[in-house]
Design a protein around this motif. Structure first.
Motif, PDB file in Angstrom:
ATOM      1  N   ILE A  58       1.896  -2.620  10.667  1.00  0.00           N
ATOM      2  CA  ILE A  58       1.316  -1.620   9.768  1.00  0.00           C
ATOM      3  C   ILE A  58       1.034  -2.203   8.384  1.00  0.00           C
ATOM      4  O   ILE A  58      -0.093  -2.103   7.870  1.00  0.00           O
ATOM      5  CB  ILE A  58       2.258  -0.400   9.651  1.00  0.00           C
ATOM      6  CG1 ILE A  58       2.305   0.348  10.981  1.00  0.00           C
ATOM      7  CG2 ILE A  58       1.778   0.532   8.537  1.00  0.00           C
ATOM      8  CD1 ILE A  58       3.299   1.502  10.987  1.00  0.00           C
ATOM      9  N   LEU A  59       2.015  -2.820   7.769  1.00  0.00           N
ATOM     10  CA  LEU A  59       1.830  -3.349   6.417  1.00  0.00           C
ATOM     11  C   LEU A  59       0.836  -4.508   6.374  1.00  0.00           C
ATOM     12  O   LEU A  59      -0.029  -4.545   5.484  1.00  0.00           O
ATOM     13  CB  LEU A  59       3.182  -3.762   5.826  1.00  0.00           C
ATOM     14  CG  LEU A  59       4.199  -2.639   5.606  1.00  0.00           C
ATOM     15  CD1 LEU A  59       5.435  -3.172   4.900  1.00  0.00           C
ATOM     16  CD2 LEU A  59       3.590  -1.497   4.811  1.00  0.00           C
ATOM     17  N   GLY A  67      12.293   2.286   2.737  1.00  0.00           N
ATOM     18  CA  GLY A  67      13.004   1.810   3.910  1.00  0.00           C
ATOM     19  C   GLY A  67      12.405   2.256   5.229  1.00  0.00           C
ATOM     20  O   GLY A  67      13.102   2.336   6.250  1.00  0.00           O
ATOM     21  N   TRP A  68      11.106   2.529   5.252  1.00  0.00           N
ATOM     22  CA  TRP A  68      10.467   3.027   6.468  1.00  0.00           C
ATOM     23  C   TRP A  68      10.129   1.907   7.451  1.00  0.00           C
ATOM     24  O   TRP A  68      10.230   2.094   8.664  1.00  0.00           O
ATOM     25  CB  TRP A  68       9.187   3.783   6.118  1.00  0.00           C
ATOM     26  CG  TRP A  68       9.426   5.092   5.435  1.00  0.00           C
ATOM     27  CD1 TRP A  68      10.630   5.697   5.226  1.00  0.00           C
ATOM     28  CD2 TRP A  68       8.434   5.956   4.874  1.00  0.00           C
ATOM     29  NE1 TRP A  68      10.470   6.885   4.568  1.00  0.00           N
ATOM     30  CE2 TRP A  68       9.126   7.087   4.332  1.00  0.00           C
ATOM     31  CE3 TRP A  68       7.059   5.915   4.757  1.00  0.00           C
ATOM     32  CZ2 TRP A  68       8.465   8.132   3.708  1.00  0.00           C
ATOM     33  CZ3 TRP A  68       6.395   6.954   4.135  1.00  0.00           C
ATOM     34  CH2 TRP A  68       7.090   8.044   3.613  1.00  0.00           C
ATOM     35  N   ILE A  69       9.696   0.764   6.914  1.00  0.00           N
ATOM     36  CA  ILE A  69       9.170  -0.318   7.752  1.00  0.00           C
ATOM     37  C   ILE A  69       9.848  -1.624   7.350  1.00  0.00           C
ATOM     38  O   ILE A  69      10.038  -1.878   6.156  1.00  0.00           O
ATOM     39  CB  ILE A  69       7.637  -0.448   7.570  1.00  0.00           C
ATOM     40  CG1 ILE A  69       6.954   0.889   7.879  1.00  0.00           C
ATOM     41  CG2 ILE A  69       7.075  -1.538   8.478  1.00  0.00           C
ATOM     42  CD1 ILE A  69       5.467   0.892   7.570  1.00  0.00           C
ATOM     43  N   PRO A  70      10.235  -2.467   8.316  1.00  0.00           N
ATOM     44  CA  PRO A  70      10.797  -3.780   7.964  1.00  0.00           C
ATOM     45  C   PRO A  70       9.801  -4.582   7.137  1.00  0.00           C
ATOM     46  O   PRO A  70       8.586  -4.517   7.367  1.00  0.00           O
ATOM     47  CB  PRO A  70      11.054  -4.429   9.329  1.00  0.00           C
ATOM     48  CG  PRO A  70      11.169  -3.282  10.276  1.00  0.00           C
ATOM     49  CD  PRO A  70      10.251  -2.226   9.770  1.00  0.00           C
ATOM     50  N   PRO A  71      10.281  -5.337   6.170  1.00  0.00           N
ATOM     51  CA  PRO A  71       9.362  -6.057   5.281  1.00  0.00           C
ATOM     52  C   PRO A  71       8.631  -7.216   5.947  1.00  0.00           C
ATOM     53  O   PRO A  71       7.572  -7.633   5.467  1.00  0.00           O
ATOM     54  CB  PRO A  71      10.284  -6.566   4.164  1.00  0.00           C
ATOM     55  CG  PRO A  71      11.630  -6.663   4.814  1.00  0.00           C
ATOM     56  CD  PRO A  71      11.689  -5.538   5.798  1.00  0.00           C
ATOM     57  N   PHE A  73       4.261 -11.936   5.318  1.00  0.00           N
ATOM     58  CA  PHE A  73       4.990 -11.087   6.254  1.00  0.00           C
ATOM     59  C   PHE A  73       5.652 -11.875   7.390  1.00  0.00           C
ATOM     60  O   PHE A  73       6.124 -11.269   8.355  1.00  0.00           O
ATOM     61  CB  PHE A  73       4.044 -10.034   6.845  1.00  0.00           C
ATOM     62  CG  PHE A  73       3.553  -9.030   5.841  1.00  0.00           C
ATOM     63  CD1 PHE A  73       4.337  -7.948   5.478  1.00  0.00           C
ATOM     64  CD2 PHE A  73       2.313  -9.174   5.248  1.00  0.00           C
ATOM     65  CE1 PHE A  73       3.886  -7.021   4.557  1.00  0.00           C
ATOM     66  CE2 PHE A  73       1.850  -8.256   4.321  1.00  0.00           C
ATOM     67  CZ  PHE A  73       2.640  -7.182   3.972  1.00  0.00           C
ATOM     68  N   SER A  74       5.674 -13.201   7.291  1.00  0.00           N
ATOM     69  CA  SER A  74       6.326 -14.062   8.289  1.00  0.00           C
ATOM     70  C   SER A  74       5.801 -13.783   9.697  1.00  0.00           C
ATOM     71  O   SER A  74       6.565 -13.593  10.652  1.00  0.00           O
ATOM     72  CB  SER A  74       7.853 -13.860   8.253  1.00  0.00           C
ATOM     73  OG  SER A  74       8.367 -14.208   6.998  1.00  0.00           O
ATOM     74  N   PHE A 126       7.151   0.588   0.671  1.00  0.00           N
ATOM     75  CA  PHE A 126       7.472   1.125   1.993  1.00  0.00           C
ATOM     76  C   PHE A 126       8.739   0.512   2.600  1.00  0.00           C
ATOM     77  O   PHE A 126       9.410   1.170   3.397  1.00  0.00           O
ATOM     78  CB  PHE A 126       6.300   0.903   2.950  1.00  0.00           C
ATOM     79  CG  PHE A 126       5.104   1.761   2.662  1.00  0.00           C
ATOM     80  CD1 PHE A 126       5.106   3.100   3.007  1.00  0.00           C
ATOM     81  CD2 PHE A 126       3.992   1.228   2.021  1.00  0.00           C
ATOM     82  CE1 PHE A 126       4.003   3.902   2.736  1.00  0.00           C
ATOM     83  CE2 PHE A 126       2.892   2.024   1.747  1.00  0.00           C
ATOM     84  CZ  PHE A 126       2.900   3.365   2.097  1.00  0.00           C
ATOM     85  N   SER A 127       9.049  -0.729   2.259  1.00  0.00           N
ATOM     86  CA  SER A 127      10.207  -1.394   2.876  1.00  0.00           C
ATOM     87  C   SER A 127      11.462  -1.304   2.019  1.00  0.00           C
ATOM     88  O   SER A 127      12.527  -0.924   2.499  1.00  0.00           O
ATOM     89  CB  SER A 127       9.872  -2.862   3.146  1.00  0.00           C
ATOM     90  OG  SER A 127       8.780  -2.975   4.041  1.00  0.00           O
ATOM     91  N   ILE A 128      11.328  -1.647   0.734  1.00  0.00           N
ATOM     92  CA  ILE A 128      12.517  -1.701  -0.128  1.00  0.00           C
ATOM     93  C   ILE A 128      12.874  -0.329  -0.684  1.00  0.00           C
ATOM     94  O   ILE A 128      14.033   0.104  -0.610  1.00  0.00           O
ATOM     95  CB  ILE A 128      12.295  -2.718  -1.259  1.00  0.00           C
ATOM     96  CG1 ILE A 128      12.119  -4.127  -0.667  1.00  0.00           C
ATOM     97  CG2 ILE A 128      13.456  -2.686  -2.241  1.00  0.00           C
ATOM     98  CD1 ILE A 128      11.833  -5.184  -1.685  1.00  0.00           C
TER      99      ILE A 128
END
Length: 312
Positions: A181-182, A159-163, A260-261, A154-156
């Motif tokens: 979300i993730l 590109g929908w959501i920041p990782p 996810f920091s 989804f992120s890389i």
């Protein structure tokens, strides 16, 4: 009320024993916290003087009683690394982890219960088989692996959501929920599978009861029979699973928040362990234990609301 009082005493005992274990493990870990404070260049005399000042040379039971007494007053000590009160640090981190846990439970309930009802309603069919395979696959994937896969896809790739990252909810609600979300998918997927399996089992038992046959014999629609009669009576074991899994979700937050920091309790525990910040680690774990105990008590109260036959 008598049963509720007995349960409260039981959970209070669990909390006391857990707090002692948390304190003892932290106190017996290898390493010298005075090095964290004074640095590696401090002399043996300086370290010994600081240990005496902090009471680290006192017997373990005495140190625990002193720590527990201060904790009851809201004083969980001071961070050795930042010199901030641990209670203030926890006040910033607890809402983040509780939000992650709450959203994961919501996902598990709204995904697991309908899938479990559908699987029970069409038992033995292709739908039941497909839902079962999906549930087993969700349970088989570890948190860290699922989180990495979600980031890659989804992120890389899309590109929908920041990782990773976190924004406080009241600062930017939409961005907060977007970044959640993730992590919620990572933590809530396995719990949704457990809720689905428990719902299916409880529904199969409920659908075989006489009151369901009676409702069908009266000409009541199948949908109304399933939802009003069978599901309502199958909710108690589902509530049990959700209540017991709350502690698992709090534990899963350690891995998820690191991936996810997210600045929650889980990441605080990891950072505290690496920095030998025992006051922070003890305070964070004690908070997690307190949350789990509170949820178990709430689960007992929900029993009585869902099933009046359960006497408080």
């Amino acid at each position: 009320m008598k049963r509720l009082g007995g349960k409260a005493i039981q959970l209070g005992t669990v909390l006391v024993l857990s707090s002692f274990i948390v304190f003892a493990i932290g106190a017996l870990l290898p390493g010298d916290p005075t090095i964290t404070i004074l640095g590696e260049n401090a002399t043996v005399q300086q370290r010994e003087q600081l240990r005496e000042t902090l009471g680290l040379n006192d017997p373990l039971p005495l140190r625990y009683l002193r720590w527990a007494g201060e904790a009851l007053g809201g004083d969980l000590g001071t961070s050795l690394r930042t010199q901030e009160p641990v209670a203030a640090i926890l006040a910033e981190r607890v809402p983040v982890t509780l939000q992650l846990t709450f959203l994961s439970i919501v996902l598990a309930i709204f995904a697991g219960i309908p899938l479990g009802v559908i699987a029970a309603r069409w038992r033995g069919g292709a739908v039941d088989l497909g839902i079962g395979i999906l549930g087993l696959s969700s349970l088989a994937v570890p948190y860290f692996w699922l989180g990495i896969l979600l980031i890659l896809f989804f992120s890389i790739r899309l590109g929908w959501i920041p990782p990773s990252g976190h924004v406080p909810f009241f600062e930017d609600p939409l961005q907060n929920l977007r970044l959640m979300i993730l992590p919620v998918l990572t933590v809530g997927t396995a719990m949704a599978a457990l809720v689905m399996r428990q719902t299916r089992t409880a529904m199969l038992e409920a659908l075989s009861q006489d009151y369901v046959r009676t409702a069908r014999a009266k000409g009541q629609s199948e949908t109304l029979t399933v939802l009003r009669h069978a599901l309502r009576n199958a909710l108690n074991p589902i509530v049990t699973v959700v209540g017991l899994q709350f502690g698992t979700l709090m534990g899963g937050a350690v891995v998820t928040e690191t991936i996810f920091s997210i600045p929650g309790l889980g990441r605080l525990v990891v950072d505290g362990i690496f920095n030998r910040d025992l006051a922070v680690v003890q305070g964070a774990i004690l908070t997690i234990v307190l949350c789990v105990v509170a949820i178990n008590l709430l689960t007992d109260l929900l029993y009585a609301w869902l099933d009046p036959r359960v006497k408080l």
